[in-house]
Design a protein around this motif. Sequence first.
Motif, PDB file in Angstrom:
ATOM      1  N   ALA A  79      47.829  56.464  30.802  1.00 11.95           N
ATOM      2  CA  ALA A  79      47.496  56.544  32.222  1.00 11.95           C
ATOM      3  C   ALA A  79      46.350  55.601  32.546  1.00 11.95           C
ATOM      4  CB  ALA A  79      47.134  57.980  32.582  1.00 11.95           C
ATOM      5  N   MET A  80      45.381  55.521  31.638  1.00 14.18           N
ATOM      6  CA  MET A  80      44.224  54.648  31.853  1.00 14.18           C
ATOM      7  C   MET A  80      44.663  53.190  31.898  1.00 14.18           C
ATOM      8  SD  MET A  80      40.770  54.342  29.514  1.00 14.18           S
ATOM      9  CE  MET A  80      40.373  56.077  29.535  1.00 14.18           C
ATOM     10  N   LEU A  81      45.527  52.844  30.953  1.00 11.48           N
ATOM     11  CA  LEU A  81      46.015  51.469  30.882  1.00 11.48           C
ATOM     12  C   LEU A  81      46.743  51.074  32.165  1.00 11.48           C
ATOM     13  CD1 LEU A  81      47.012  48.829  29.669  1.00 11.48           C
ATOM     14  CD2 LEU A  81      48.342  50.108  28.037  1.00 11.48           C
ATOM     15  N   LEU A  82      47.623  51.951  32.612  1.00 17.29           N
ATOM     16  CA  LEU A  82      48.391  51.635  33.809  1.00 17.29           C
ATOM     17  C   LEU A  82      47.495  51.587  35.036  1.00 17.29           C
ATOM     18  CD1 LEU A  82      51.425  53.782  32.771  1.00 17.29           C
ATOM     19  CD2 LEU A  82      51.481  51.325  33.186  1.00 17.29           C
ATOM     20  N   GLU A  83      46.504  52.437  35.030  1.00 19.26           N
ATOM     21  CA  GLU A  83      45.594  52.430  36.170  1.00 19.26           C
ATOM     22  C   GLU A  83      44.785  51.137  36.198  1.00 19.26           C
ATOM     23  OE1 GLU A  83      43.121  55.890  36.574  1.00 19.26           O
ATOM     24  OE2 GLU A  83      41.899  54.833  38.088  1.00 19.26           O
ATOM     25  N   GLU A  84      44.346  50.688  35.033  1.00 17.01           N
ATOM     26  CA  GLU A  84      43.557  49.454  35.015  1.00 17.01           C
ATOM     27  C   GLU A  84      44.407  48.247  35.367  1.00 17.01           C
ATOM     28  OE1 GLU A  84      40.628  48.822  32.078  1.00 17.01           O
ATOM     29  OE2 GLU A  84      39.864  50.871  32.277  1.00 17.01           O
ATOM     30  N   LEU A  85      45.704  48.339  35.109  1.00 18.97           N
ATOM     31  CA  LEU A  85      46.598  47.260  35.529  1.00 18.97           C
ATOM     32  C   LEU A  85      46.911  47.357  37.018  1.00 18.97           C
ATOM     33  CD1 LEU A  85      49.190  47.058  32.610  1.00 18.97           C
ATOM     34  CD2 LEU A  85      47.618  45.263  33.324  1.00 18.97           C
ATOM     35  N   GLY A  86      46.559  48.479  37.616  1.00 19.44           N
ATOM     36  CA  GLY A  86      46.847  48.661  39.034  1.00 19.44           C
ATOM     37  C   GLY A  86      48.291  49.036  39.299  1.00 19.44           C
ATOM     38  N   ILE A  87      48.910  49.690  38.324  1.00 26.46           N
ATOM     39  CA  ILE A  87      50.309  50.086  38.488  1.00 26.46           C
ATOM     40  C   ILE A  87      50.375  51.592  38.705  1.00 26.46           C
ATOM     41  CG2 ILE A  87      52.540  50.265  37.316  1.00 26.46           C
ATOM     42  CD1 ILE A  87      51.820  47.681  35.853  1.00 26.46           C
ATOM     43  N   PRO A  88      50.790  52.014  39.894  1.00 28.02           N
ATOM     44  CA  PRO A  88      50.862  53.446  40.155  1.00 28.02           C
ATOM     45  C   PRO A  88      52.093  54.074  39.497  1.00 28.02           C
ATOM     46  CG  PRO A  88      51.440  52.202  42.138  1.00 28.02           C
ATOM     47  CD  PRO A  88      51.191  51.213  41.054  1.00 28.02           C
ATOM     48  N   VAL A  89      51.899  55.118  38.760  1.00 29.11           N
ATOM     49  CA  VAL A  89      53.006  55.810  38.094  1.00 29.11           C
ATOM     50  C   VAL A  89      52.761  57.311  38.174  1.00 29.11           C
ATOM     51  CG1 VAL A  89      53.505  54.016  36.392  1.00 29.11           C
ATOM     52  CG2 VAL A  89      51.792  55.742  35.881  1.00 29.11           C
ATOM     53  N   SER A  90      53.807  58.043  37.904  1.00 35.59           N
ATOM     54  CA  SER A  90      53.598  59.465  37.700  1.00 35.59           C
ATOM     55  C   SER A  90      53.923  59.778  36.243  1.00 35.59           C
ATOM     56  CB  SER A  90      54.475  60.274  38.648  1.00 35.59           C
ATOM     57  OG  SER A  90      55.826  59.919  38.458  1.00 35.59           O
ATOM     58  N   LEU A  91      53.231  60.746  35.732  1.00 31.35           N
ATOM     59  CA  LEU A  91      53.423  61.145  34.342  1.00 31.35           C
ATOM     60  C   LEU A  91      54.207  62.445  34.306  1.00 31.35           C
ATOM     61  CD1 LEU A  91      52.823  61.123  31.275  1.00 31.35           C
ATOM     62  CD2 LEU A  91      50.596  62.127  31.793  1.00 31.35           C
ATOM     63  N   GLU A  92      55.299  62.425  33.580  1.00 31.18           N
ATOM     64  CA  GLU A  92      56.089  63.642  33.442  1.00 31.18           C
ATOM     65  C   GLU A  92      56.150  64.041  31.983  1.00 31.18           C
ATOM     66  OE1 GLU A  92      59.837  63.385  35.384  1.00 31.18           O
ATOM     67  OE2 GLU A  92      58.916  62.961  37.339  1.00 31.18           O
ATOM     68  N   MET A  93      56.162  65.350  31.760  1.00 28.44           N
ATOM     69  CA  MET A  93      56.089  65.826  30.389  1.00 28.44           C
ATOM     70  C   MET A  93      57.025  67.004  30.176  1.00 28.44           C
ATOM     71  SD  MET A  93      52.842  67.250  28.280  1.00 28.44           S
ATOM     72  CE  MET A  93      52.602  68.624  29.336  1.00 28.44           C
TER      73      MET A  93
END
Length: 419
Positions: free
Chosen positions: A145-159
């Motif tokens: 999540a941190m990596l994607l946030e620093e890239l500026g890519i919005p995602v949702s995490l599902e588990m």
Amino acid sequence: MKIMALNGFKDIVPSEVELWRKVENTGRDIFSRFNFSEIRMPILEKTELFARSIGEATDIVEKEMYTFVDKQITMRPEATASLLRAYIQHGLYVQKPVQRLFTIGPMFRHERPQKGRLRQFHQMDIEVLGTPNPRVDAELMAMGAMLLEELGIPVSLEMNSLGCPVCRPGFREILLTFIADRKNELCDDCNRRSTTNPLRVLDCKNPKCREQVEEAPSIQKHLCNDCDDHFASVQKGLDSLNVQYSLNKFMVRGLDYYTRTTFEFITSDLGAQAAVGAGGRYDGLVEKLGGPKVPGIGFALGMERLVLLLQQQEVKIDSAKVDLFVAGLGEKASEFAFSLAHTLRQNSLNIAMDYEGRSLKSQMKQANKLNARFVLIIGENELEQGHAVLKNMQTQEQQDIEIHSDNKEIASSLLLRCQ
RNA sequence: GUGGGUGUAGCUCAGCUGGUGGUAGCACCUGGUUGUGACCCAGGAGGUCGUGGGUUCAAGUCCCAUCACUCACCCCA
């Protein structure tokens, strides 16, 4: 007939490489913050390795691998199997009880290409071997999540949790009964899945199946005590790190080896390719591959997908700046410029120049296009009189530079002025 | 493996019910007085209209085949 790259194989041209480097550099930066070490494996492995890890009956192994049949070797379709093979082969489990490893590179699957899905594609793959601790599950998701946030890519995490060899077979039976009851309501694919991989029925895209499956039993309610505790602890860990996520009882995995925690980072901006990253726990796999009985967990990020998302956001990267463009006018000055440029490069300056004997105007244009900070103009007359003109491209200021001395001295005086 | 869509300049694309390939945009090159970039202006270069058949006096345009690309299904990051 022009020779073109193979279908599903793509060149990454210079204008795109910048974004690739951004993705890769951000990844490396984050991985090192989490104390991961890089490992690199060969692309070719024995076919058996993938058959054993991914599963004989999976689509990947059955029809998507690039295999040299006569030699029984295969271009890796994913990284985990190779990484574990290396981990076992080199006894890394002896050197450190818990290994935190990542690798970046190309994978190969013979699928029909489409948006965000190629036959040669690239993944950043992260694995933690040697601990069953649910905090690690949470930490890995938090890292993604941190990596994607620093890239500026919005995602949702599902588990989700897929249970373990203790509880999954029981759930499978319950699910099979459910499927059998609604045989006529489900699509052909789902009926086929019920024999190959029943869990897959849960994430069918067909709206009718979705409707049916809405009431399907949830694996989350059929976990054994250990798996249930683990699942709860993972969620607690995510909460304590303030990571946003949602539980998805329909999420399953295509590869056989997954157990317990499974997760995906999902985007809505890539058409059918919703997952930019996915992974999960695989507690029995290392042992199955002939290694020690250690648990493991990992995930992979699809780099093409990340780059596509950045491209869609029109993220621009500053291209490498040229420090100084050396413009020589006439043959003598060009010759001087040629050798001076070399000395300047030995002094770590990024130097560009023209080799075609073009006009000063043309050279200025080139310098401008390259985003050069300075231009050194060397004319025939000035060369004889021992000086040249240094122009600051931003301020447009020009100053005279002595070039009586040897290249090294000129270089050090230029170094000072080009700061 | 199965479906749909698209193939015209390096890139993005116009091109109508068939009638000579676009002064199109971006990029590229050369100029716009002697040796100075961006903006602007003028000029230039760049194409077997994916390929092969067919219909027609005439095909970029219609038909068939084929290849490539692309999106989706399957599957997956």
